[in-house]
Scaffold this motif. Structure first.
Motif, mmCIF file in Angstrom:
data_model
loop_
_atom_site.group_PDB
_atom_site.id
_atom_site.type_symbol
_atom_site.label_atom_id
_atom_site.label_comp_id
_atom_site.label_asym_id
_atom_site.label_seq_id
_atom_site.Cartn_x
_atom_site.Cartn_y
_atom_site.Cartn_z
ATOM 1 N N ALA A 56 0.861 -1.186 0.000
ATOM 2 C CA ALA A 56 0.000 0.000 0.000
ATOM 3 C C ALA A 56 0.889 1.225 0.000
ATOM 4 O O ALA A 56 2.099 1.135 0.251
ATOM 5 N N ALA A 57 0.306 2.357 -0.299
ATOM 6 C CA ALA A 57 1.069 3.604 -0.212
ATOM 7 C C ALA A 57 0.093 4.769 -0.159
ATOM 8 O O ALA A 57 -1.024 4.686 -0.670
ATOM 9 N N VAL A 58 0.552 5.833 0.474
ATOM 10 C CA VAL A 58 -0.212 7.083 0.510
ATOM 11 C C VAL A 58 0.512 8.087 -0.382
ATOM 12 O O VAL A 58 1.729 8.268 -0.271
ATOM 13 N N PHE A 59 -0.261 8.701 -1.277
ATOM 14 C CA PHE A 59 0.260 9.695 -2.208
ATOM 15 C C PHE A 59 -0.502 11.012 -2.061
ATOM 16 O O PHE A 59 -1.688 11.005 -1.693
ATOM 17 N N GLU A 60 0.163 12.109 -2.410
ATOM 18 C CA GLU A 60 -0.590 13.341 -2.641
ATOM 19 C C GLU A 60 -1.443 13.108 -3.877
ATOM 20 O O GLU A 60 -0.936 12.724 -4.935
ATOM 21 N N ARG A 61 -2.697 13.332 -3.721
ATOM 22 C CA ARG A 61 -3.606 12.932 -4.793
ATOM 23 C C ARG A 61 -3.368 13.704 -6.085
ATOM 24 O O ARG A 61 -3.403 13.133 -7.172
ATOM 25 N N LEU A 78 -3.773 20.769 4.524
ATOM 26 C CA LEU A 78 -3.038 19.717 3.820
ATOM 27 C C LEU A 78 -3.612 19.460 2.436
ATOM 28 O O LEU A 78 -4.808 19.679 2.200
ATOM 29 N N PRO A 79 -2.775 18.959 1.520
ATOM 30 C CA PRO A 79 -3.307 18.504 0.234
ATOM 31 C C PRO A 79 -4.159 17.257 0.445
ATOM 32 O O PRO A 79 -4.069 16.598 1.476
ATOM 33 N N ASP A 80 -4.969 16.932 -0.538
ATOM 34 C CA ASP A 80 -5.719 15.672 -0.471
ATOM 35 C C ASP A 80 -4.754 14.495 -0.612
ATOM 36 O O ASP A 80 -3.855 14.524 -1.456
ATOM 37 N N TYR A 81 -4.997 13.469 0.196
ATOM 38 C CA TYR A 81 -4.164 12.278 0.118
ATOM 39 C C TYR A 81 -4.970 11.071 -0.354
ATOM 40 O O TYR A 81 -6.178 10.968 -0.078
ATOM 41 N N GLU A 82 -4.265 10.179 -1.057
ATOM 42 C CA GLU A 82 -4.884 8.984 -1.637
ATOM 43 C C GLU A 82 -4.184 7.736 -1.097
ATOM 44 O O GLU A 82 -2.956 7.659 -1.107
ATOM 45 N N LEU A 83 -4.983 6.773 -0.679
ATOM 46 C CA LEU A 83 -4.444 5.485 -0.230
ATOM 47 C C LEU A 83 -4.604 4.474 -1.360
ATOM 48 O O LEU A 83 -5.720 4.269 -1.854
ATOM 49 N N VAL A 84 -3.513 3.873 -1.755
ATOM 50 C CA VAL A 84 -3.518 2.859 -2.808
ATOM 51 C C VAL A 84 -3.164 1.526 -2.160
ATOM 52 O O VAL A 84 -2.167 1.436 -1.436
ATOM 53 N N ALA A 85 -4.000 0.515 -2.382
ATOM 54 C CA ALA A 85 -3.800 -0.782 -1.726
ATOM 55 C C ALA A 85 -3.906 -1.883 -2.763
ATOM 56 O O ALA A 85 -4.819 -1.885 -3.595
ATOM 57 N N THR A 86 -2.996 -2.847 -2.689
ATOM 58 C CA THR A 86 -2.950 -3.868 -3.733
ATOM 59 C C THR A 86 -4.126 -4.840 -3.651
ATOM 60 O O THR A 86 -4.397 -5.523 -4.634
ATOM 61 N N THR A 87 -4.773 -4.921 -2.499
ATOM 62 C CA THR A 87 -5.985 -5.735 -2.362
ATOM 63 C C THR A 87 -7.029 -4.916 -1.635
ATOM 64 O O THR A 87 -6.693 -4.084 -0.784
ATOM 65 N N GLU A 88 -8.291 -5.126 -1.948
ATOM 66 C CA GLU A 88 -9.359 -4.419 -1.250
ATOM 67 C C GLU A 88 -9.227 -4.640 0.248
ATOM 68 O O GLU A 88 -8.863 -5.730 0.697
ATOM 69 N N GLY A 103 -8.149 10.120 7.374
ATOM 70 C CA GLY A 103 -8.243 11.409 6.687
ATOM 71 C C GLY A 103 -7.933 11.369 5.206
ATOM 72 O O GLY A 103 -7.976 12.408 4.549
ATOM 73 N N VAL A 104 -7.640 10.183 4.644
ATOM 74 C CA VAL A 104 -7.415 10.128 3.189
ATOM 75 C C VAL A 104 -8.721 10.433 2.467
ATOM 76 O O VAL A 104 -9.809 10.204 2.987
ATOM 77 N N ARG A 105 -8.596 10.968 1.261
ATOM 78 C CA ARG A 105 -9.778 11.397 0.505
ATOM 79 C C ARG A 105 -10.149 10.425 -0.608
ATOM 80 O O ARG A 105 -11.191 10.598 -1.259
ATOM 81 N N SER A 106 -9.281 9.465 -0.864
ATOM 82 C CA SER A 106 -9.622 8.472 -1.887
ATOM 83 C C SER A 106 -8.877 7.169 -1.608
ATOM 84 O O SER A 106 -7.829 7.162 -0.956
ATOM 85 N N LEU A 107 -9.488 6.091 -2.098
ATOM 86 C CA LEU A 107 -8.925 4.747 -1.945
ATOM 87 C C LEU A 107 -8.918 4.092 -3.319
ATOM 88 O O LEU A 107 -9.931 4.107 -4.024
ATOM 89 N N VAL A 108 -7.768 3.543 -3.672
ATOM 90 C CA VAL A 108 -7.617 2.850 -4.954
ATOM 91 C C VAL A 108 -7.208 1.408 -4.646
ATOM 92 O O VAL A 108 -6.280 1.188 -3.862
ATOM 93 N N CYS A 109 -7.902 0.453 -5.238
ATOM 94 C CA CYS A 109 -7.651 -0.963 -4.939
ATOM 95 C C CYS A 109 -7.308 -1.752 -6.201
ATOM 96 O O CYS A 109 -7.826 -1.458 -7.283
ATOM 97 N N GLY A 110 -6.480 -2.785 -6.026
ATOM 98 C CA GLY A 110 -6.116 -3.670 -7.123
ATOM 99 C C GLY A 110 -6.952 -4.944 -7.109
ATOM 100 O O GLY A 110 -8.035 -4.999 -7.671
ATOM 101 N N ALA A 111 -6.431 -5.971 -6.416
ATOM 102 C CA ALA A 111 -7.146 -7.245 -6.346
ATOM 103 C C ALA A 111 -8.442 -7.090 -5.554
ATOM 104 O O ALA A 111 -8.573 -6.201 -4.706
ATOM 105 N N ARG A 112 -9.395 -7.936 -5.851
ATOM 106 C CA ARG A 112 -10.696 -7.907 -5.185
ATOM 107 C C ARG A 112 -10.685 -8.776 -3.932
ATOM 108 O O ARG A 112 -9.879 -9.707 -3.806
ATOM 109 N N ASP A 113 -11.636 -8.489 -3.054
ATOM 110 C CA ASP A 113 -11.873 -9.363 -1.900
ATOM 111 C C ASP A 113 -11.798 -10.840 -2.278
ATOM 112 O O ASP A 113 -11.140 -11.648 -1.613
ATOM 113 N N GLU A 114 -12.539 -11.173 -3.328
ATOM 114 C CA GLU A 114 -12.673 -12.586 -3.673
ATOM 115 C C GLU A 114 -11.346 -13.170 -4.163
ATOM 116 O O GLU A 114 -11.117 -14.374 -4.036
#
Lengths: 203, 203
Positions: A59-64, A109-119, A132-143
């Motif tokens: 996972a990682a947090v980025f400036e959106r 603060l700027p908006d921050y985005e959390l990116v995660a390789t799995t939901e 406080g992150v403003r967006s979440l980006v996911c790769g693999a699904r729960d299933e």
């Protein structure tokens, strides 16, 4: 009081593996597109497996807006002896420490985005609004995680909507195949799939 | 690699306030009944408010059979700058560090019980099965926390059942009035109720 603070109760330190710093030092630390951000996170998950430092999650947090990397995270549960240290939790904790606040959504603060390789599992899902992150980006699904034996915990089926209700946008299936590839690599290596032995319900 | 590990990425340290060690040093550290365990946790929550070290929440992990205290926890979100440091998370992290494993439910270990002065938010609920504790004891109810302005996150209405499905017993309303008293004291002192400004949904 200071001398008494540790009577019987240890401190807990979260420390990223050395290879994370080395990896990032080689990169430019700015990832303009969502795909580039996910590719970085998938790279973390893959190296976490190959270096033997934890489970197949990054996972990682980025400036959106700019895509500047604020904080990387990898699953460190087994090596650190801490069930809280999922990749998203690690990224959030390091990000907040870097910025110096418990609220990445603070007004200056700027908006921050959390990116995660799995939901996110139930814990990481619950942690996301508090971060406080403003967006979440996911790769693999729960299933996809469940297919290799991981337990995502008891999540509402409408979990993404519960974040959007709180003003956190959710983007799914970003580089899903690449993220799933790391889950499968971990399973094929016989990696430890912890805690999933308990509880029949993997809903 | 050691010298490279912190390139731009700080470590995060969880450290209990000094007064916690001082408090525990005065007690016998064994709490045979559930009420005694909760009374200790409520005491932590009250002192956390009065000492200005965090929000009105306390928790602790005990050996279930003997009542021996393994780890206390208090909310340290604002002072530590970490949104993850809810009382339950702190108690779990310190407990796992004390035992030296990410799984308090490991086969060679006694059963452990998590006692929390308020029913868990979505994050702490999600963290509970991963921790390995075998029972959860709660004081104040969700609605008590919401009544003073705290946000419990998006939880399933059947959250207690979701733990019991995983073999974790749940006992509620233990010293509820005393636990609620600390929530109210905090609100009356004008304590910061963070992050609840966002998102209309407090379900």
């Amino acid at each position: 009081m200071e001398s008494r603070q540790n009577i019987g109760f240890p401190e807990v330190t979260l420390r990223l593996p050395g290879w994370v710093g080395a990896l990032v030092a080689e990169e430019n630390r700015t990832y303009p597109t969502v795909k580039e951000r996910m590719r970085f996170a998938v790279g973390l998950s893959r190296l976490n497996v190959r270096n033997g430092t934890g489970g197949p999650f990054g996972a990682a947090v980025f400036e959106r807006e700019t895509g500047r990397l604020l904080a990387p995270g990898v699953n460190l549960v087994v090596g650190s002896g801490c069930s809280v240290f999922h990749a998203e939790m690690v990224a959030i904790m390091v990000a907040q420490r870097a910025v110096g606040t418990f609220d990445l959504g603070g007004e200056s603060l700027p908006d921050y985005e959390l990116v995660a390789t799995t939901e996110p599992c139930a814990m990481c899902l619950g942690a996301t609004p508090w971060s406080g992150v403003r967006s979440l980006v996911c790769g693999a699904r729960d299933e996809d995680a469940r297919a290799v034996g991981f337990d995502e915990g008891a999540k509402m089926s409408e979990w993404a909507g519960s974040l959007e209700d709180r003003g956190i946008s959710v983007e799914r299936n970003v580089l899903r195949e690449e993220a799933v590839g790391v889950l499968q690599e971990y399973a094929e290596r016989g990696g430890e799939i912890y805690n999933s032995r308990r509880g029949g319900d993997r809903s």
